[in-house]
Design an enzyme around this catalytic site. Structure first.
Site, PDB file in Angstrom:
ATOM      1  N   SER A 179      -4.127 -48.617  -3.231  1.00 17.74           N
ATOM      2  CA  SER A 179      -4.589 -49.284  -4.593  1.00 17.74           C
ATOM      3  C   SER A 179      -3.582 -50.027  -5.084  1.00 17.74           C
ATOM      4  O   SER A 179      -3.713 -50.759  -5.859  1.00 17.74           O
ATOM      5  CB  SER A 179      -5.362 -48.133  -5.407  1.00 17.74           C
ATOM      6  OG  SER A 179      -4.367 -47.211  -5.505  1.00 17.74           O
ATOM      7  N   HIS A 207     -10.925 -49.630  -2.131  1.00 19.65           N
ATOM      8  CA  HIS A 207     -10.391 -51.057  -2.467  1.00 19.65           C
ATOM      9  C   HIS A 207     -10.722 -51.849  -1.336  1.00 19.65           C
ATOM     10  O   HIS A 207     -10.186 -52.924  -1.398  1.00 19.65           O
ATOM     11  CB  HIS A 207      -9.081 -50.862  -2.816  1.00 19.65           C
ATOM     12  CG  HIS A 207      -8.749 -50.117  -4.208  1.00 19.65           C
ATOM     13  ND1 HIS A 207      -8.628 -51.170  -5.294  1.00 19.65           N
ATOM     14  CD2 HIS A 207      -8.258 -49.005  -4.477  1.00 19.65           C
ATOM     15  CE1 HIS A 207      -8.650 -50.237  -6.346  1.00 19.65           C
ATOM     16  NE2 HIS A 207      -8.245 -48.889  -5.717  1.00 19.65           N
ATOM     17  N   LYS A 238     -15.732 -51.104  -8.071  1.00 25.06           N
ATOM     18  CA  LYS A 238     -14.958 -52.211  -7.760  1.00 25.06           C
ATOM     19  C   LYS A 238     -15.737 -53.296  -7.438  1.00 25.06           C
ATOM     20  O   LYS A 238     -15.915 -54.073  -8.223  1.00 25.06           O
ATOM     21  CB  LYS A 238     -13.981 -51.885  -6.856  1.00 25.06           C
ATOM     22  CG  LYS A 238     -13.241 -50.361  -7.381  1.00 25.06           C
ATOM     23  CD  LYS A 238     -12.149 -49.881  -6.609  1.00 25.06           C
ATOM     24  CE  LYS A 238     -11.428 -48.734  -7.431  1.00 25.06           C
ATOM     25  NZ  LYS A 238     -12.256 -47.636  -7.701  1.00 25.06           N
TER      26      LYS A 238
END
Length: 392
Positions: A179, A207, A238
């Site tokens: 990240s 991610h 996300k």
């Protein structure tokens, strides 16, 4: 409480004190945010595919609020497991091409709950040094031995696997995309070591989910390794632009977690509107491949421009772009100067990153245009020269 004041003063002196700042979205402009009276290009969000303001997601959430309760009212094992949950988990399992899936309230709960449910005293977890804090905390809660290997150092991991080869259970856990650096785990090598030493492998795709794979399934699918990963974790906060997290794997794994994962058992279920929004986002992630293509193009442009300007940004190809500054105070001044120039890019400092590697963490979105990125690079370059981060 005097000890708190003294400790906070030390944090402030080291440019490490954190504070909360209010932000608000700009309707119809997901690439921007408002702080105070200023509209800023948002280069700190994890809204990689630009779905956080998608009209279809907002509409299904609004409809769910009108037809369902505002809240779920109980944990999933009591009365909170509404039918939309069941349908979502079936869709997730199909998307990930696995036997079963389980939705958690967020990524922190998923990681901490799954790890502590799978291993305990007498076991060992092998964890990359740069794994997310939720993974670290899950290991601490489990009371298992914590064997940290140097970042992406497979020889160090092999040494640790040899050292702990006689432990009852062995779990290797890694972020797929890290990240703060944006680089990838060495998944092929991790799978080889997993087989050699009889360990389980857990991959956190927080991610990388939505970004990699033909339908956004994640990096494991992109590399064709999904069937060899024992525990597959991802988030909806996300690329999906909503909230929550999921675990995918075997039916046995999911049955076990329903009985042993304390954050699932003892937390109120997600509200029906959130589950509805996730389901719509899952469909969009799979259908709208153009968002991934646009994100790839934006990442290439932004990375190459910063690299040409002489900045140290690492060597990955993800939409996470770390501009390494080094000094904590310099990183804060760089971030402040960017904000004055209309760009929101937050300074990341220890303990989130190792000492001496304070940085500006840029994270790109499919909604960023080439013109916005080019203009941002020009401002970043000028500030870098002014602050001495770049030599003239």
């Amino acid at each position: 409480m005097n000890w708190m004041e003294k400790e906070l003063e030390l944090l402030s002196d080291a440019s490490l004190e954190r504070s909360l700042r209010a932000s608000s979205s700009v309707s119809g402009s997901p690439g921007y945010t408002v702080r105070g009276e200023q509209v800023l290009l948002n280069m700190s969000s994890n809204d990689y595919l630009g779905l956080s303001q998608h009209a279809a997601i907002i509409e299904v959430m609004r409809e769910a609020l009108l037809t369902e309760a505002a809240g779920s009212g109980a944990s999933r094992l009591v009365t909170g497991n509404r039918l939309p949950y069941v349908r979502l988990e079936e869709s997730l399992a199909d998307w990930q091409n696995c036997e079963a899936a389980l939705v958690f309230a967020n990524g922190y709960m998923a990681n901490s709950g799954v790890i502590s449910a799978l291993i305990g005293r007498g076991d060992v977890v092998f964890s990359d040094q740069l794994n997310h804090a939720s993974i670290v905390d899950g290991i601490v809660l489990s009371r298992a031995e914590h064997a940290r290997y140097r970042h992406n150092d497979m020889e160090h991991l092999r040494t640790l696997l040899n050292k702990y080869r006689d432990k009852r259970r062995k779990l290797i856990v890694t972020d797929a995309v890290f990240s703060m650096d944006g680089d990838q785990a060495r998944l092929h090598e991790l799978l080889s070591l997993k087989r050699e030493y009889g360990a389980m492998l857990m991959v956190d795709e927080a991610h990388s989910g939505g970004i990699y794979g033909g339908r956004g399934e994640g990096l494991c699918h992109e590399l064709g390794l999904q069937n060899d990963v024992d525990i597959h974790m991802g988030t909806f906060s996300k690329s999906f632009g909503v909230y929550g997290a999921y675990i995918c794997g075997s039916r046995t794994l999911i049955r076990w977690l329903v009985n042993k994962a304390r954050p699932l058992i003892y937390s109120t279920a997600l509200p029906p509107s959130i589950v509805a929004g996730i389901s719509k986002a899952l469909a969009l992630v799979q259908e709208e491949n153009w968002r991934r293509e646009r994100l790839y193009a934006a990442s290439r442009l932004f990375r190459s421009s910063l690299c040409d300007a002489g900045f140290n940004i690492g060597a990955s190809d993800s939409p996470i772009v770390p501009l390494i500054v080094g000094d904590n105070d310099a990183a804060l001044r760089f971030s402040g100067a960017l904000e004055e120039e209309g760009v929101l890019a937050v300074a990341i400092r220890p303990p989130t990153v190792p000492d001496g590697t304070a940085r500006i963490r840029f994270s790109l979105s499919a909604v960023h245009t080439d013109k916005e990125l080019t203009n941002a690079v020009a401002r970043i370059h000028n500030i870098g020269l002014r602050l001495g981060v770049l030599s003239s």
